[in-house]
Scaffold this active site. Structure first.
Site, PDB file in Angstrom:
ATOM      1  CE1 TYR A  48      -4.393   0.382  15.670  1.00  0.00           C
ATOM      2  CE2 TYR A  48      -4.639  -1.595  14.324  1.00  0.00           C
ATOM      3  CZ  TYR A  48      -4.501  -0.222  14.423  1.00  0.00           C
ATOM      4  OH  TYR A  48      -4.488   0.553  13.294  1.00  0.00           O
ATOM      5  CG  ASP A  62      -8.172  -0.862   4.929  1.00  0.00           C
ATOM      6  OD1 ASP A  62      -8.969   0.037   5.262  1.00  0.00           O
ATOM      7  OD2 ASP A  62      -6.987  -0.910   5.312  1.00  0.00           O
ATOM      8  CG  ASP A  91      -9.903   4.409   7.631  1.00  0.00           C
ATOM      9  OD1 ASP A  91      -8.962   3.651   7.926  1.00  0.00           O
ATOM     10  OD2 ASP A  91     -10.993   3.991   7.215  1.00  0.00           O
ATOM     11  CG  HIS A 116      -3.843   5.328  13.883  1.00  0.00           C
ATOM     12  ND1 HIS A 116      -4.119   5.176  12.553  1.00  0.00           N
ATOM     13  CD2 HIS A 116      -3.858   4.074  14.414  1.00  0.00           C
ATOM     14  CE1 HIS A 116      -4.293   3.898  12.277  1.00  0.00           C
ATOM     15  NE2 HIS A 116      -4.165   3.203  13.394  1.00  0.00           N
ATOM     16  CD  GLU A 118      -4.969   6.159   6.700  1.00  0.00           C
ATOM     17  OE1 GLU A 118      -5.136   5.788   5.528  1.00  0.00           O
ATOM     18  OE2 GLU A 118      -5.058   5.394   7.674  1.00  0.00           O
ATOM     19  CB  CYS A 126      -4.304  -1.803   2.670  1.00  0.00           C
ATOM     20  SG  CYS A 126      -3.137  -2.723   3.697  1.00  0.00           S
ATOM     21  NE  ARG A 161      -1.473   4.544   8.003  1.00  0.00           N
ATOM     22  CZ  ARG A 161      -2.179   3.534   7.527  1.00  0.00           C
ATOM     23  NH1 ARG A 161      -2.877   2.766   8.354  1.00  0.00           N
ATOM     24  NH2 ARG A 161      -2.206   3.268   6.230  1.00  0.00           N
ATOM     25  CD  GLU A 191       1.333   1.188   7.738  1.00  0.00           C
ATOM     26  OE1 GLU A 191       2.256   0.657   8.381  1.00  0.00           O
ATOM     27  OE2 GLU A 191       0.158   0.766   7.752  1.00  0.00           O
TER      28      GLU A 191
END
Length: 299
Positions: A48, A62, A91, A116, A118, A126, A161, A191
């Site tokens: 990952y 992040d 992201d 992925h 989001e 984050c 995500r 998440e």
């Protein structure tokens, strides 16, 4: 020698075949190409590549500061160094739907097995911090449709995500997960689930692979692989763990240098030179050029 012998296309196909078995695949997070090779050597299923780690590697938080070029470039360096499939954090897709489409093709070209995207707004934060905001349903679905439409290799995994659990609750996360699958997502990354029951609820709601994020110091409990396998989770990641351990060890070593002026007391904690040379395959290079590896390293 040099890079992976397995082509990106074969990595994707093998990854898809493994996912189809329903077993739990374990993907520790690599913080550089060498750690990816170590993950393979230790027998894990995949690698990952965390957006948080890529940001931290640049000394940045992040919060969406990294660019597509930076992520694709570093992800390529990591993915090509191992025979394992690599899954990368993209992201929010680095822009609007057309940008998402370009992101997919750049990551395909970089040799990734999947990625992925989001549903946070830009700038993202984050996934285990407070104060997150998510985009509306239409925007979230457009990102996934664009990703699915843009890929050229059908085996390249498009994972969606969703961070909406922290904003609107579990029911909203389940509802969004279903719609993301309908929009073309091959897998779902819910998440910051609070407990095993929440993971199981998402697992039961959709008929695609589910990923569980076991990041330390976050919102989710740290479940074992066995616990996750028992409820049907398909991929588990430890995104920042190796970086945290490495940086913790580095900090303690610097403290020892400050106090004692040498690292003699830390030798048994270090990777031996012989093990490093084995990991980077010095002997393999010798078969190509005998002038490269013409020495012996004591164990």
């Amino acid at each position: 020698m040099l890079y992976s012998k397995t082509t990106p296309e074969d990595k994707r196909r093998i990854f898809r075949d493994r996912l189809a078995t329903g077993e739990l695949l374990q993907f520790p997070g690599a913080f550089n190409p060498l750690s990816a090779r170590l993950i393979e050597q230790k027998g894990f299923d995949g690698v990952y590549i965390s957006g948080a780690v890529l940001s931290a590697d640049l000394g940045l938080p992040d919060i969406g500061l990294t660019t597509l070029s930076e992520v694709a470039g570093r992800a390529k360096q990591i993915a090509r160094m191992t025979e394992l499939p690599a899954l990368v954090d993209a992201d929010t897709g680095f822009g609007e739907p057309m940008n998402v489409a370009r992101t997919i093709q750049e990551l395909e070209d970089a040799g990734l097995a999947g990625m992925h995207i989001e549903d946070q707004i830009n700038p993202k934060r984050c996934g285990h911090l407070d104060g997150k905001q998510v985009v509306d349903e239409s925007t979230a679905l457009k990102r996934i449709r664009s990703a699915a439409d843009a890929r050229r290799d059908d085996n390249f995994l498009i994972m969606a995500r969703t961070d909406i659990r922290a904003v609107d609750g579990l029911d909203a996360a389940i509802d969004r997960a279903k719609k993301l699958v309908d929009a073309g997502a091959d897998a779902i990354f819910p998440e910051a689930m609070r407990d095993l029951g929440e993971f199981e609820a998402v697992r039961n709601a959709v008929d695609v692979p589910i990923l569980a994020n076991m990041t330390e110091f976050g919102k989710s409990e740290l479940f074992t692989s066995s616990q996750l396998a028992d409820i049907g989770i398909n991929i588990v990641i430890w995104p920042v763990s190796l970086l945290r351990i490495a940086m913790g060890a580095a900090g303690r070593a610097l403290d020892t240098l400050t106090e004692h002026g040498n690292l003699t007391s830390k030798l048994d904690e270090m990777q031996h030179r012989a093990d490093l040379y084995d990991l980077v395959d010095y002997e393999g290079y010798n078969h190509f050029d005998t002038s490269v590896f013409n020495f012996t390293v004591a164990k």
